[in-house]
Enzyme design. Structure first.
Site, PDB file in Angstrom:
ATOM      1  N   ASP A   1     -10.758   0.140 -25.204  1.00 57.30           N
ATOM      2  CA  ASP A   1     -11.169   0.035 -23.811  1.00 57.30           C
ATOM      3  C   ASP A   1     -10.928   1.329 -23.050  1.00 57.30           C
ATOM      4  O   ASP A   1     -10.139   2.161 -23.453  1.00 57.30           O
ATOM      5  CB  ASP A   1     -10.416  -1.108 -23.118  1.00 57.30           C
TER       6      ASP A   1
ATOM      7  N   ARG B   1      -3.219  -8.484 -20.709  1.00 56.30           N
ATOM      8  CA  ARG B   1      -4.121  -7.989 -21.763  1.00 56.30           C
ATOM      9  C   ARG B   1      -3.377  -7.198 -22.838  1.00 56.30           C
ATOM     10  O   ARG B   1      -3.850  -7.078 -23.968  1.00 56.30           O
ATOM     11  CB  ARG B   1      -5.185  -7.056 -21.167  1.00 56.30           C
TER      12      ARG B   1
ATOM     13  N   PRO C   1       0.825  -1.218   0.000  1.00 57.51           N
ATOM     14  CA  PRO C   1       0.000   0.000   0.000  1.00 57.51           C
ATOM     15  C   PRO C   1       0.856   1.265   0.000  1.00 57.51           C
ATOM     16  O   PRO C   1       0.346   2.347  -0.282  1.00 57.51           O
ATOM     17  CB  PRO C   1      -0.814  -0.105   1.295  1.00 57.51           C
TER      18      PRO C   1
HETATM   19  N1  ADE Z   1      -0.884  -5.086  -0.027  1.00 62.34           N
HETATM   20  C1  ADE Z   1      -1.795  -4.709   0.887  1.00 62.34           C
HETATM   21  N2  ADE Z   1      -2.581  -3.737   0.415  1.00 62.34           N
HETATM   22  C2  ADE Z   1      -2.161  -3.477  -0.858  1.00 62.34           C
HETATM   23  C3  ADE Z   1      -2.572  -2.565  -1.859  1.00 62.34           C
HETATM   24  N3  ADE Z   1      -3.577  -1.718  -1.680  1.00 62.34           N
HETATM   25  N4  ADE Z   1      -1.902  -2.582  -3.033  1.00 62.34           N
HETATM   26  C4  ADE Z   1      -0.870  -3.424  -3.222  1.00 62.34           C
HETATM   27  N5  ADE Z   1      -0.434  -4.296  -2.317  1.00 62.34           N
HETATM   28  C5  ADE Z   1      -1.065  -4.333  -1.130  1.00 62.34           C
END
Ligand code: ADE
Length: 254
Positions: free
Chosen positions: A174, A159, A94
């Site tokens: 797309d 893709r 994240p």
């Molecule tokens: N691991 C935990 N949350 C994540 C996210 N939002 N994006 C990528 N990897 C993650």
């Protein structure tokens, strides 16, 4: 050709998605390979320990660096490395840069990707320092691990590999490729629960249909994602349609 290795504590997570849809097709036709790698195979103790408590205290476990470094070294050791060059090494977290269509296209330029799936409490920082080329997040929310994120990236990038999606055209048209959202689509029946398919789509007039679709795309993008239009170079036609809808006012970013 695109080769993806996925480093994970849960290789079984990928079993069903790799047997389905366009990923399966790409695999079957030899256009892509996806290889889930079990990080526990690269531990050295009896208990196959892949994580440990964080230095400095705190909740949760942190993924140890050694199995990840060892797995990447193993992947890079084969003959493929010399033939196809160094893979791009990506950590799903994240804390990473936000994934997007543009990012997918950038990743497609690399013939080989290694995706490292972290658990959400964290991965020892030395993996980022000493191994990883890019850190990528798929959005502003917390998943319990990088596996779902890895699948998102695998599908979005696969893709873009020539031949994976039936007609090249359906990739080009797309959403996001040309930065407008997709126009509304309909199929049979032409009348359902009192709702009718727009008549123009039944007319057979391809020029008019193309025009209608462009107007719908612009309308949708204006109302749902005006931020996309702000960053887009507009064609003369698109500019005229926007002027028509907004009365000449520029779209407001949201
Ligand atoms: N691991 C935990 N949350 C994540 C996210 N939002 N994006 C990528 N990897 C993650």
């Amino acid at each position: 050709m695109l080769k993806i290795d996925v480093l994970t504590l849960f290789p079984e997570f990928f079993e069903s998605p790799l047997k389905t849809g366009i990923i399966k097709k790409g695999l079957d036709e030899g256009l892509i390979t996806v290889n889930p790698v079990d990080l526990r195979d690269f531990t050295t103790d009896r208990h196959k320990t892949a994580d440990d408590a964080p230095f400095g205290g705190g909740a949760g476990m942190v993924m140890k660096p050694e199995p990840i470094f060892r797995a990447v070294r193993h992947i890079q050791g084969g003959r493929i490395k010399r033939r196809e060059g160094k893979p791009r090494i990506i950590l799903l977290t994240p804390q990473g840069r936000r994934f997007s269509d543009r990012e997918a296209k950038r990743l497609r330029e690399f013939g080989r990707l290694v995706l490292i799936c972290g658990r959400y409490e964290g991965v020892d920082e030395r993996v980022s320092e000493g191994l990883v080329d890019d850190e990528i997040s798929i959005g502003d929310y917390i998943l319990s691990g990088g596996e779902v994120a890895a699948l998102v990236i695998i599908e979005a990038v696969a893709r873009l590999v020539e031949g994976v999606v039936g007609k090249r055209e359906s990739v080009e048209k797309d959403s996001f490729s040309n930065s407008l959202l997709k126009y509304p689509q309909y199929t049979r029946p032409s009348k359902y629960l009192g709702m009718e398919v727009p008549e123009i789509l039944l007319s057979g007039d391809h020029e008019k249909i193309a025009e209608w679709r462009l107007v719908q795309s612009v309308k949708r993008t204006l109302s749902r994602r005006p931020d996309i239009l702000e960053g887009k170079e507009l064609s003369e036609k698109e500019r005229l349609i926007i002027e028509d809808i907004t009365g000449g006012k520029p779209p407001k970013g949201g």
